[in-house]
Design an enzyme around this catalytic site. Structure first.
Site, short mmCIF file in Angstrom:
data_model
loop_
_atom_site.label_atom_id
_atom_site.label_comp_id
_atom_site.label_asym_id
_atom_site.label_seq_id
_atom_site.Cartn_x
_atom_site.Cartn_y
_atom_site.Cartn_z
N ASP A 67 -14.91 6.88 -39.07
CA ASP A 67 -16.94 7.40 -39.56
C ASP A 67 -16.19 8.64 -39.21
OD1 ASP A 67 -19.67 6.87 -39.31
OD2 ASP A 67 -19.08 8.42 -37.85
N ASP A 127 -22.20 17.56 -48.29
CA ASP A 127 -21.43 17.02 -49.46
C ASP A 127 -20.00 17.80 -49.00
OD1 ASP A 127 -24.12 15.01 -49.50
OD2 ASP A 127 -24.86 16.84 -51.60
N ASN A 182 -25.48 18.45 -40.89
CA ASN A 182 -26.06 18.13 -42.60
C ASN A 182 -27.53 18.94 -41.67
OD1 ASN A 182 -25.53 17.47 -44.24
ND2 ASN A 182 -25.84 14.99 -44.35
N GLU A 188 -21.08 8.67 -44.11
CA GLU A 188 -20.25 8.76 -43.71
C GLU A 188 -18.91 9.17 -42.92
OE1 GLU A 188 -23.14 8.84 -39.77
OE2 GLU A 188 -23.08 9.26 -42.06
#
Length: 288
Positions: free
Chosen positions: A160, A177, A168, A203
């Site tokens: 993770d 992204d 973000n 993620e």
């Protein structure tokens, strides 16, 4: 199915009891036939009837115990399907043979693993994730079933990206992204050729390391973790590459495909422990 429906009035909530009753009736039928014959001919032999009756009771009892034991995997599969329906974590199923019960256990194992790794945020129409190019969850599951077809030491790793939501929120979806693509490419290059990598969630990623001991898997993931943490070029471009990128990882052993669902839950617990321990680290399930 006709006989099954016709006997539902007998113990309607306990299918196994109907099988035991049929076994008991089958064992006692010769004794009833002999008793009927002696009654019809008048040639009563009480000692013979009592002996046969006692032997029939013992045989019926042993037969019932054997049938109950043979039905245990079916009961286990039924309980597992109920847990899947309720969305609960399920323990690994025992491995069956090539008979009907074995086929049932394998089918339930596939359903359990599919439930354990299902994620509605990812497409289930293709074998690859459109953003990162890695395997999607369905593709990962299909390949894992083939890789784990035997019985050998393997390891599953859940990875993770740390503080991804902050990236973000602060720099925008495009920056997030771009980071996912970069980490996905780094992951694909950093694992061994025999390993299997896929996108796990927004993620997060998953890696299956077949024929691998836990210590060996930890070295592979620690090396990958360090390469990501030490690379300043992975940070969002708008920060001047000043934002550090790290990931946390949880590892768990898995020996067969039927155990994959349980292994992913254990790896997820190890991943949470890595996050709670400060992030940017690798934890093995069950270890401190």
């Amino acid at each position: 199915m006709r006989f099954y429906r016709a006997t539902t009035f007998l113990f309607p909530r306990h299918y196994e009891w109907r099988i035991l009753l049929a076994c008991f009736a089958a064992v006692l039928s010769p004794l009833l036939a002999l008793a009927t014959y002696q009654w019809a001919t008048g040639a009563w032999q009480p000692s013979l009837l009592l002996g046969l009756f006692a032997a029939s009771l013992v045989a019926a009892g042993l037969g019932m115990l054997a049938i109950r034991a043979l039905l245990a995997p079916v009961a286990r599969a039924t309980a597992t399907l109920g847990a899947i329906h309720r969305g609960e974590a399920v323990p690994p199923l025992p491995r069956g043979g090539d008979d009907l019960v074995g086929q049932l256990l394998r089918a339930v194992a596939v359903a359990a693993n599919g439930s354990a790794i299902r994620n509605p945020t990812l497409s289930t129409d293709t074998d690859h994730d459109a953003l990162t190019g890695l395997h999607s969850r369905p593709g990962f599951l299909d390949l894992s079933e083939k890789v784990l077809s035997g019985d050998s030491n393997s390891v599953i790793a859940l990875i993770d990206i740390d503080h991804f939501q902050s990236i973000n929120d602060r720099f925008g979806r495009a920056a997030g992204d771009a980071l996912l693509r970069a980490v996905g490419h780094r992951l694909e290059r950093g694992i061994r050729r025999s390993d299997l990598a896929a996108r796990w969630s927004g993620e997060a990623f998953v890696v299956l390391l077949p024929d691998t001991q836990l210590d060996e898997a930890r070295l592979v993931l620690e090396r990958l973790r360090a390469s990501v943490a030490l690379d300043p070029l992975l940070g969002p471009e708008s920060t001047g590459n000043a934002w550090p990128v790290t990931f946390s990882c949880g590892l768990a052993p898995v020996r067969a495909f039927s155990h994959l669902g349980d292994a992913t839950h254990r790896a997820h617990a190890a991943l949470n422990a890595a996050k709670n321990g400060g992030r940017n680290r690798v934890r093995i399930a069950g270890n401190g």
